[in-house]
Every structure is written in C-alpha cells, then in structure tokens.
Design a protein around this motif. Structure first.
Motif, PDB file in Angstrom:
ATOM      1  N   THR A  57     -12.205  -6.350 -18.951  1.00 36.53           N
ATOM      2  CA  THR A  57     -11.641  -7.421 -19.242  1.00 36.53           C
ATOM      3  C   THR A  57     -10.252  -7.101 -19.686  1.00 36.53           C
ATOM      4  N   THR A  58      -9.829  -6.277 -20.292  1.00 34.39           N
ATOM      5  CA  THR A  58      -8.742  -5.683 -20.815  1.00 34.39           C
ATOM      6  C   THR A  58      -7.453  -5.685 -19.785  1.00 34.39           C
ATOM      7  N   PHE A  59      -8.173  -5.085 -18.625  1.00 33.97           N
ATOM      8  CA  PHE A  59      -7.187  -4.633 -17.674  1.00 33.97           C
ATOM      9  C   PHE A  59      -6.737  -5.999 -16.738  1.00 33.97           C
ATOM     10  N   ILE A  60      -7.841  -7.069 -16.915  1.00 28.53           N
ATOM     11  CA  ILE A  60      -7.332  -8.381 -16.444  1.00 28.53           C
ATOM     12  C   ILE A  60      -6.618  -8.873 -17.282  1.00 28.53           C
ATOM     13  N   VAL A  61      -6.608  -8.865 -18.638  1.00 23.42           N
ATOM     14  CA  VAL A  61      -5.317  -9.732 -19.499  1.00 23.42           C
ATOM     15  C   VAL A  61      -4.058  -8.799 -19.291  1.00 23.42           C
ATOM     16  N   TYR A  62      -4.236  -7.487 -19.154  1.00 24.06           N
ATOM     17  CA  TYR A  62      -2.871  -6.701 -18.977  1.00 24.06           C
ATOM     18  C   TYR A  62      -2.085  -7.261 -17.575  1.00 24.06           C
ATOM     19  N   SER A  63      -2.967  -7.476 -16.661  1.00 20.85           N
ATOM     20  CA  SER A  63      -2.360  -7.765 -15.218  1.00 20.85           C
ATOM     21  C   SER A  63      -1.940  -9.229 -15.359  1.00 20.85           C
ATOM     22  N   ILE A  71      -5.138  -5.836 -10.178  1.00 13.35           N
ATOM     23  CA  ILE A  71      -6.182  -5.413 -11.044  1.00 13.35           C
ATOM     24  C   ILE A  71      -7.281  -4.503 -10.092  1.00 13.35           C
ATOM     25  N   ALA A  72      -7.478  -4.555  -8.972  1.00  6.86           N
ATOM     26  CA  ALA A  72      -8.217  -3.562  -8.308  1.00  6.86           C
ATOM     27  C   ALA A  72      -7.861  -2.108  -8.868  1.00  6.86           C
ATOM     28  N   ALA A  73      -6.472  -1.948  -8.497  1.00 11.78           N
ATOM     29  CA  ALA A  73      -5.712  -0.489  -8.952  1.00 11.78           C
ATOM     30  C   ALA A  73      -6.024  -0.220 -10.352  1.00 11.78           C
ATOM     31  N   LEU A  74      -6.051  -1.053 -11.145  1.00 10.73           N
ATOM     32  CA  LEU A  74      -6.161  -0.991 -12.652  1.00 10.73           C
ATOM     33  C   LEU A  74      -7.557  -0.576 -12.833  1.00 10.73           C
ATOM     34  N   PHE A  75      -8.399  -1.433 -12.307  1.00  8.58           N
ATOM     35  CA  PHE A  75      -9.974  -0.967 -12.458  1.00  8.58           C
ATOM     36  C   PHE A  75     -10.130   0.612 -11.864  1.00  8.58           C
ATOM     37  N   VAL A  76      -9.766   0.813 -10.602  1.00  5.80           N
ATOM     38  CA  VAL A  76     -10.083   2.178 -10.251  1.00  5.80           C
ATOM     39  C   VAL A  76      -9.263   3.340 -11.167  1.00  5.80           C
ATOM     40  N   ALA A  77      -7.909   2.877 -11.584  1.00  2.89           N
ATOM     41  CA  ALA A  77      -7.306   4.097 -12.438  1.00  2.89           C
ATOM     42  C   ALA A  77      -8.032   4.047 -13.775  1.00  2.89           C
ATOM     43  N   GLY A  78      -8.851   3.307 -14.072  1.00  2.00           N
ATOM     44  CA  GLY A  78      -9.539   3.549 -15.498  1.00  2.00           C
ATOM     45  C   GLY A  78     -10.785   4.525 -15.629  1.00  2.00           C
ATOM     46  N   TYR A  79     -11.230   4.692 -14.120  1.00  2.91           N
ATOM     47  CA  TYR A  79     -12.518   5.588 -14.185  1.00  2.91           C
ATOM     48  C   TYR A  79     -12.305   6.886 -14.903  1.00  2.91           C
ATOM     49  N   VAL A 251       9.446   1.224 -20.070  1.00  4.35           N
ATOM     50  CA  VAL A 251       8.662   2.377 -19.135  1.00  4.35           C
ATOM     51  C   VAL A 251       9.310   2.249 -17.789  1.00  4.35           C
ATOM     52  N   GLU A 252       9.358   0.974 -17.416  1.00  2.00           N
ATOM     53  CA  GLU A 252       9.838   0.834 -15.830  1.00  2.00           C
ATOM     54  C   GLU A 252      11.294   1.328 -15.694  1.00  2.00           C
ATOM     55  N   ASP A 253      11.989   1.155 -16.683  1.00  2.65           N
ATOM     56  CA  ASP A 253      13.130   1.857 -16.596  1.00  2.65           C
ATOM     57  C   ASP A 253      13.312   3.220 -16.709  1.00  2.65           C
ATOM     58  N   LEU A 254      12.300   4.004 -17.261  1.00  2.00           N
ATOM     59  CA  LEU A 254      11.962   5.495 -17.101  1.00  2.00           C
ATOM     60  C   LEU A 254      11.132   5.916 -15.922  1.00  2.00           C
ATOM     61  N   GLY A 255      10.946   4.700 -15.027  1.00  2.00           N
ATOM     62  CA  GLY A 255      10.192   5.417 -13.727  1.00  2.00           C
ATOM     63  C   GLY A 255       8.840   5.277 -13.811  1.00  2.00           C
ATOM     64  N   MET A 256       8.171   4.671 -15.051  1.00  2.00           N
ATOM     65  CA  MET A 256       6.732   4.903 -15.228  1.00  2.00           C
ATOM     66  C   MET A 256       5.919   3.736 -14.273  1.00  2.00           C
ATOM     67  N   ASP A 257       4.888   4.016 -13.719  1.00  2.00           N
ATOM     68  CA  ASP A 257       4.318   2.870 -12.875  1.00  2.00           C
ATOM     69  C   ASP A 257       3.586   2.244 -13.860  1.00  2.00           C
ATOM     70  N   PRO A 258       3.584   0.569 -13.637  1.00  2.00           N
ATOM     71  CA  PRO A 258       2.820  -0.342 -14.507  1.00  2.00           C
ATOM     72  C   PRO A 258       1.059  -0.067 -14.510  1.00  2.00           C
ATOM     73  N   VAL A 259       0.789   0.448 -13.601  1.00  2.00           N
ATOM     74  CA  VAL A 259      -0.795   0.885 -13.678  1.00  2.00           C
ATOM     75  C   VAL A 259      -0.939   1.882 -14.675  1.00  2.00           C
ATOM     76  N   HIS A 260      -0.125   2.977 -14.710  1.00  2.00           N
ATOM     77  CA  HIS A 260      -0.291   4.047 -15.672  1.00  2.00           C
ATOM     78  C   HIS A 260       0.010   3.654 -16.794  1.00  2.00           C
ATOM     79  N   PHE A 261       0.857   2.746 -17.042  1.00  4.79           N
ATOM     80  CA  PHE A 261       1.479   2.282 -18.303  1.00  4.79           C
ATOM     81  C   PHE A 261       0.157   1.375 -19.018  1.00  4.79           C
ATOM     82  N   GLY A 262      -0.499   0.754 -18.200  1.00  5.43           N
ATOM     83  CA  GLY A 262      -1.510  -0.226 -18.446  1.00  5.43           C
ATOM     84  C   GLY A 262      -2.673   0.570 -19.084  1.00  5.43           C
ATOM     85  N   VAL A 263      -2.965   1.653 -18.330  1.00  2.66           N
ATOM     86  CA  VAL A 263      -4.129   2.577 -18.688  1.00  2.66           C
ATOM     87  C   VAL A 263      -3.725   3.295 -19.913  1.00  2.66           C
ATOM     88  N   MET A 264      -2.534   3.820 -20.304  1.00  2.00           N
ATOM     89  CA  MET A 264      -2.127   4.542 -21.301  1.00  2.00           C
ATOM     90  C   MET A 264      -2.337   3.351 -22.506  1.00  2.00           C
TER      91      MET A 264
END
Length: 333
Positions: A57-63, A71-79, A251-264
C-alpha cells in the motif's frame, strides 16, 4: 523473519505483522529459552519488510502523490530490496543466536511440510492473483484491492467458515472507521503539502540541499539522514505525503528515477517505524513481546546497523531497484 516478510506482504501493514507474528512466536521463543528482548527485536526489525515486498500500500500512496509513477514498476522494484532487507536481518539474527547458543528446532517431516503447504495454498494464492493481475494488465491496483476483498471474503465465509453473514456489518464498520482515519490523515497531509508549496518551502529546501554540494552522492546522503530523522518522529504515510513533493523535484534534477527514489524513501521510512520515540512497530512489538522499550533498544542496534548499510546500497546502486522492472516490464523510466 520469513513469516514477517510474507505476512507483511499480504497485509501491507508492519504493525499488523508485528502483532500477529510476534503474538504467536514470542511465547514459543520464551518457552525455548530465548531472551524476550532479543525475540522482540527480531520481530520489530523484520516486520517492515512486507512494506517493500508487493503488494504494498505504501507504493500505491507514493504513486498517487507523484502523479502517476507506475504502480506495477514500483511493485516489481520492491522485491529485491525487500528480500535483501530480510536476508540481511536473518544473517545478523543467525550470528547472534549462534553466539548465544540458542537451540534449533527439529526439522519438520516431509509429510508435515506437504500438509502445511496444502493448507496454505489458497491464502497464498491471494498474492499470485493480485500481482499477476496488476503486472499482466488485467486490472489496476485499485481494482486489485476489490478483487482481494472478494477472494478473502469467499475463503473466510465459504471455504474456511471462520466468519458468518452476521459478522459482516461489524467488519464493514471497522473497515470504514480504519479507512476514515487514513483518509483524514491523507487530507491533512495534502493540505499541509499545498500550504508548503504555496509558501515556496520546497524551493527553499531544494535550494538548501543543492547549496550544500553539487555532488549527487552527498545530496542523497543528506536526504537520507533527513528522512531517518523525520521517520523517528512521523509515521510513514504522512511522511510520504509531506516530503515526497519536496524531495522528488530535487532527485529528478539529479537524474534519479522516480521508481528508484520511491523504493529508497520507503526503505528509509521502514527504519523509522522501528525507532523511538514514536515508532509504531517498536511499540507494538514490545507490547506483544511483553518487554519494555528500554530493554529492546540494545538488541536492536545490530539490526539498525545492517538496515542502514542496506539503505545505502539501495540508494547508490540503482539496479537493485530497477533491474526487475526493466527485465519483466520493459521499464525505461
């Protein structure tokens, strides 16, 4: 720890995981001669792993906050991060248990394993249905929650007969109360984030971070330290709602992917709910373990250490979060 990983993934709640798994395991561990404070520390440290392992649910809120991060990318990224968190904690727990000479339980027989696996197939099928449906594009994450309710209601009402039709009004009322609390919290947090946006506070924070250094590694380190401090005083959902809109542009200005940032960010805030003074998992874990918080903090220190090391690995090695979405979903964000 493995039970917490699986239960947390199904329930989406670290607190529920700590209460359920700790409530069952603590008496058994005490009977086997385990230190209650150590047992509680193991439960507290591992209960947030399910917040990274989907469905989360945390990734859904972040999305929702970020305005449509997949959300699918966030879910798979969390594994991988979630499994790494669990494995890292297991290594520390195993070393401590071996040094203290704790006993090892008897291995179950093959027939016992088959019997228990057979009994668990239908409940565990919930994860397969949700993840398979979302990743396969059969339904959205919101629709998946409705499918999950129907599936679990069928199991509880028809298959296992653990509840009756008469219990439904009470269950619905309790669900409505819980949902209203979350919605109120979200509404207040959104109001606060809008007020901060109108006051240009995100701009000032972004400017302050970038003025510290132009090195992305330093900025991410400072951001992680700030989130660790924030997590000790604020629950995960409000922290996501308030600080995601502030930190994401940086972080987007730094070139960081939003999915990566969400997991972090999720990994970081998972540590916060295990720390005093307001860590919800810490309080629940101590309550079900029947130990004082002051006695648990020392056994928690090795677990805090491995969690911080793994957080830095997730922060500075993007592939830990992005390799699975790229392989399975063709994610190119």
């Amino acid at each position: 720890m493995l039970a917490n990983m699986m239960f947390g993934a199904i329930s989406g709640s670290a607190v529920a995981s700590a209460a359920a798994v700790g409530g069952v395991m603590s008496p058994l561990q005490k009977k086997e001669g385990y230190d209650p404070a150590y047992s509680a520390a193991v439960n507290i440290a591992s209960c947030p792993t399910g917040l990274l392992i989907p469905p989360s649910t945390t990734f859904i809120v972040y999305s929702l906050i970020t305005g449509g991060t997949s959300i699918a990318a966030l879910f798979v990224a969390g594994y991988l991060p979630g499994i790494l968190m669990g494995l890292g904690l297991m290594v520390v727990a195993g070393i401590i248990a071996k040094r203290r000479g704790y006993g090892v339980a008897e291995r179950p027989t093959r027939s016992e394993m088959c019997q228990k696996t057979k009994a668990a197939i239908l409940p565990l099928g919930l994860i397969i249905i949700i993840m398979g449906g979302i990743i396969g594009g059969i339904f959205t994450a919101t629709e998946a929650s409705a499918v999950a309710v129907v599936y679990t209601l069928f199991l509880a009402l028809v298959w296992y007969r653990e509840i009756t039709v008469r219990d439904l009004p009470k269950i619905i009322l309790e669900s409505a109360v819980t949902t209203s609390i979350v919605l109120l919290m979200i509404g207040c947090s959104i109001g606060m984030s809008k007020a901060m946006a109108f006051s240009d506070i995100p701009f000032y924070i972004s400017d302050a971070l970038l003025s510290i250094s132009d090195n992305p590694y330093v900025i991410l380190l400072v951001m992680n330290i700030a989130l660790l401090i924030i997590g000790t005083f604020m629950d995960m959902t409000p922290a996501l709602l308030i600080f995601t809109p502030i930190f994401l542009p940086v972080v987007e200005d730094l070139g960081m992917d939003p999915v990566h940032f969400g997991v972090m960010m999720t990994f970081n805030l998972c540590i916060g709910i295990c720390t005093p003074p307001v860590g919800s998992a810490l309080f629940i874990g101590c309550s079900v373990g029947k130990v004082a918080i002051s006695k648990v903090l020392k056994p928690m220190l090795p677990f805090y250490g491995v969690l911080v090391v793994l957080l830095l690995a997730v922060t500075y090695i993007p592939e830990i979060s992005l390799v699975l979405p790229r392989f399975f979903l063709g994610y190119g964000g």
